[in-house]
Design a protein around this motif. Structure first.
Motif, short mmCIF file in Angstrom:
data_model
loop_
_atom_site.label_atom_id
_atom_site.label_comp_id
_atom_site.label_asym_id
_atom_site.label_seq_id
_atom_site.Cartn_x
_atom_site.Cartn_y
_atom_site.Cartn_z
N LYS A 24 -1.21 28.48 30.77
CA LYS A 24 -2.32 27.98 31.61
C LYS A 24 -3.64 28.62 31.16
O LYS A 24 -4.65 27.93 31.03
N HIS A 25 -3.62 29.93 30.92
CA HIS A 25 -4.83 30.65 30.52
C HIS A 25 -5.38 30.10 29.20
O HIS A 25 -6.57 29.77 29.10
N PHE A 26 -4.54 30.01 28.17
CA PHE A 26 -5.00 29.55 26.87
C PHE A 26 -5.41 28.08 26.90
O PHE A 26 -6.39 27.69 26.27
N SER A 27 -4.67 27.26 27.63
CA SER A 27 -5.02 25.84 27.76
C SER A 27 -6.39 25.68 28.40
O SER A 27 -7.21 24.88 27.93
N ALA A 28 -6.63 26.42 29.46
CA ALA A 28 -7.93 26.35 30.15
C ALA A 28 -9.06 26.74 29.22
O ALA A 28 -10.14 26.15 29.26
N ASN A 63 -13.54 27.01 20.22
CA ASN A 63 -12.55 28.03 19.87
C ASN A 63 -11.15 27.45 19.70
O ASN A 63 -10.16 28.16 19.80
N PHE A 64 -11.07 26.16 19.43
CA PHE A 64 -9.79 25.45 19.36
C PHE A 64 -8.79 26.13 18.42
O PHE A 64 -7.67 26.44 18.81
N VAL A 65 -9.18 26.36 17.17
CA VAL A 65 -8.24 26.92 16.19
C VAL A 65 -7.82 28.33 16.59
O VAL A 65 -6.62 28.66 16.58
N ASN A 66 -8.77 29.18 16.96
CA ASN A 66 -8.45 30.57 17.32
C ASN A 66 -7.54 30.65 18.54
O ASN A 66 -6.57 31.41 18.56
N VAL A 67 -7.83 29.86 19.56
CA VAL A 67 -7.00 29.90 20.77
C VAL A 67 -5.63 29.29 20.49
O VAL A 67 -4.62 29.77 20.99
N SER A 68 -5.57 28.25 19.64
CA SER A 68 -4.25 27.69 19.28
C SER A 68 -3.40 28.73 18.56
O SER A 68 -2.18 28.77 18.74
N GLN A 69 -4.02 29.60 17.77
CA GLN A 69 -3.29 30.69 17.13
C GLN A 69 -2.74 31.66 18.19
O GLN A 69 -1.61 32.13 18.06
N ASN A 70 -3.53 31.92 19.22
CA ASN A 70 -3.06 32.79 20.31
C ASN A 70 -1.86 32.18 21.02
O ASN A 70 -0.92 32.89 21.41
N ILE A 71 -1.88 30.87 21.20
CA ILE A 71 -0.75 30.18 21.84
C ILE A 71 0.49 30.32 20.95
O ILE A 71 1.59 30.62 21.43
N ALA A 72 0.32 30.13 19.64
CA ALA A 72 1.45 30.26 18.71
C ALA A 72 2.00 31.69 18.73
O ALA A 72 3.22 31.89 18.71
N LYS A 73 1.11 32.68 18.78
CA LYS A 73 1.55 34.08 18.86
C LYS A 73 2.35 34.32 20.14
O LYS A 73 3.36 35.02 20.13
N HIS A 74 1.88 33.73 21.24
CA HIS A 74 2.60 33.89 22.50
C HIS A 74 3.99 33.25 22.41
O HIS A 74 4.99 33.84 22.85
N LEU A 75 4.07 32.05 21.85
CA LEU A 75 5.37 31.39 21.70
C LEU A 75 6.32 32.25 20.86
O LEU A 75 7.49 32.40 21.19
N TYR A 76 5.80 32.82 19.80
CA TYR A 76 6.62 33.70 18.96
C TYR A 76 7.11 34.91 19.75
O TYR A 76 8.27 35.30 19.66
N SER A 77 6.22 35.47 20.56
CA SER A 77 6.59 36.69 21.31
C SER A 77 7.70 36.44 22.32
O SER A 77 8.44 37.35 22.66
N VAL A 78 7.84 35.21 22.79
CA VAL A 78 8.88 34.90 23.77
C VAL A 78 10.07 34.15 23.16
O VAL A 78 11.00 33.79 23.87
#
Length: 169
Positions: free
Chosen positions: A62-66, A74-89
């Protein structure tokens, strides 16, 4: 906007690869993404709501999507954060490495009102297909391996302004 990253399984230490740039798409690619990635989720995805056990503002998706929906710069940078989060879980052995596609759709109409929508797609399986190659005096079949566009393997569509979330697992 569209970007592709590769996300592995953390349990198997597969790592991630992050794209630094958006996909350079053609009008035909945009049409294909709308037809095969936006429409199916919007029409037949399972309705879903963000959840967090203590505070909804702590929900990472929700945070990254918002952040993307509020400021697409910041589309590319935030999408990288989402990918990092997916990897972490990604700790379950059945979660496969694959491409993670993030698409920001504009002007998605719901009850006649335009919204931005954010699509997340995980591609874990590739399919074999044929293409045709012409050379001099012959036409040959060549075997390729790629992503099927006609079926979403896993996806989520987040409609801006808290209108809804649609999931396909």
């Amino acid at each position: 906007h569209c970007v592709v990253h590769r996300v592995g399984n953390r349990l198997r230490e597969e790592g991630c690869e992050f794209s630094q740039h958006e996909v350079r798409g053609t009008a035909e690619l945009r049409s294909t993404l709308l037809r095969h990635y936006l429409t199916p989720l919007a029409k037949s995805g399972e309705d879903f709501e963000f959840y967090h056990e203590s505070d909804i503002s702590l929900n990472a998706a929700k945070h990254f999507s918002a952040r993307i929906l509020a400021d697409e710069e910041n589309f590319v940078n935030v999408s990288q954060n989402i990918a990092k989060h997916l990897y972490s879980v990604s700790m379950h052995p059945s979660i496969a490495e694959g491409e993670f596609i993030v698409i920001l759709f504009q002007d998605v109409r719901i009850d006649g009102i335009p919204h931005a929508a954010l699509g997340f797609y995980k591609i874990e399986q590739r399919e074999k297909f044929f293409d045709i190659e012409k050379s001099d005096d012959s036409i040959n079949l060549i075997e390729l391996n790629g992503i099927p566009v006609t079926s979403i393997q896993k996806g989520a569509l987040i409609i801006g302004d808290d209108v809804g979330i649609f999931i396909k697992e």
